[in-house]
Enzyme design. Structure first.
Site, short mmCIF file in Angstrom:
data_model
loop_
_atom_site.label_atom_id
_atom_site.label_comp_id
_atom_site.label_asym_id
_atom_site.label_seq_id
_atom_site.Cartn_x
_atom_site.Cartn_y
_atom_site.Cartn_z
CG HIS A 145 -0.36 0.22 2.51
ND1 HIS A 145 -0.06 -0.79 3.40
CD2 HIS A 145 0.02 1.37 3.15
CE1 HIS A 145 0.46 -0.29 4.50
NE2 HIS A 145 0.52 1.02 4.38
CG ASP A 175 -0.26 -4.09 2.67
OD1 ASP A 175 0.08 -3.53 1.61
OD2 ASP A 175 -0.53 -3.47 3.70
CB SER A 250 3.28 1.45 6.20
OG SER A 250 2.12 1.69 6.95
#
Length: 298
Positions: A145, A175, A250
């Protein structure tokens, strides 16, 4: 940032110069001056000397002048001390331990120093995130993402250098995404551990660029080893930690006390304000590493 206001403290009272007592030397000099009570007796007339002596009044004036000089000097010294006392307080050096040599880093400080060179900040269009070097061939692992919809991104190394990178593959279900840079020699590969060896209560560090703050290190423990959460649109098990993770973390590594990567920081449970509340999730490295290997091979 709000200021702390003007400093306040007790009033300092100083006596006026005239309130100072005369020095002891001046008092002794005054006592030496002959003092008369009443009218002094008249002395019989004496023959005029060849060299007239100074009259008693002249001696009184001379002694008085000496007393005034001594008193003035004392007052001057006292005044100087008062002026000095009105200034800022002298600097006082507080006792401190000698600096420790840099080679003496231990515990989680040594862990952070070992892992930071492997962590990068990723800039992909208007989005941003983190990642870490996988090997000596220029491959970097991050979240899908973070780079979704981008083919060319920029990575910023721990020392501030910027490199162009290509997205060579993604796994949206997990992901995860792998990047590649041309200058592989500029990267320091991270050491991959085993998430299966984690236990609840183990110390861990989350490293990345939360809110664009490159090279941020936060500490916590493993809260759960197989928490079921929704990642990449699917329910997956993840490592839960209370190490502070925020947007921009992230794709960064979650490392154990030995500096081995045990997870890929991916998601957080947030309150209404959207900030960290001490519940973060990382993809276990035992599941992420085979996916990264498959993307690199293909």
């Amino acid at each position: 940032m709000r200021g702390l206001g003007s400093p306040r403290g007790p009033e300092f009272l100083t006596l006026p110069l005239g309130a100072r007592q005369e020095p002891a030397e001046a008092r002794r000099a005054v006592l030496q001056v002959p003092l008369f009570q009443g009218t002094p007796p008249q002395a019989p007339p004496a023959p005029a000397p060849k060299t007239p002596a100074a009259p008693p009044r002249g001696r009184l004036l001379l002694i008085a002048a000496l007393v005034a000089a001594v008193t003035g000097a004392g007052a001057g010294v006292a005044g100087a001390r008062l002026i000095e006392g009105a200034g800022p307080a002298p600097f006082v050096a507080l006792p401190r331990v000698p600096p420790a040599p840099s080679a003496s880093l231990t515990g989680m400080s040594a862990t952070a120093a070992r892992v930071l060179p492997s962590v990068v900040s990723i800039q992909a269009g208007r989005a941003g995130g983190s990642g870490f070097a996988l090997d000596g061939q220029g491959h970097i692992l991050t979240n899908a993402h973070v780079v979704r919809g981008e083919q060319e991104v920029t990575v910023v190394l721990n020392d501030g250098r910027r490199l162009n990178a290509r997205v060579i593959g993604e796994d949206d279900g997990e992901d995860l995404a792998v990047l590649e840079v041309d200058h592989s020699g500029d990267l320091t590969p991270a050491t991959l551990g085993r998430s299966s060896e984690l236990s609840v209560g183990d110390q861990v560090l989350a490293i990345g660029s939360p809110l664009g703050l490159t090279g941020t290190v936060t500490a916590g423990i493993v809260s759960a080893t197989d928490r079921e959460v929704r990642l990449g649109g699917y329910w997956r098990t993840a490592v839960q930690t209370d190490a502070s993770i925020n947007p921009g973390n992230s794709g960064g590594p979650l490392v154990n006390a030995r500096g081995e990567v045990v997870g890929v920081n991916t998601a957080i449970a947030a309150g209404r304000g959207g900030g960290n509340i001490g519940i973060g999730f990382a993809i276990p490295i035992d599941r992420a590493a085979p996916i990264a290997e498959r993307i690199i091979r293909n």
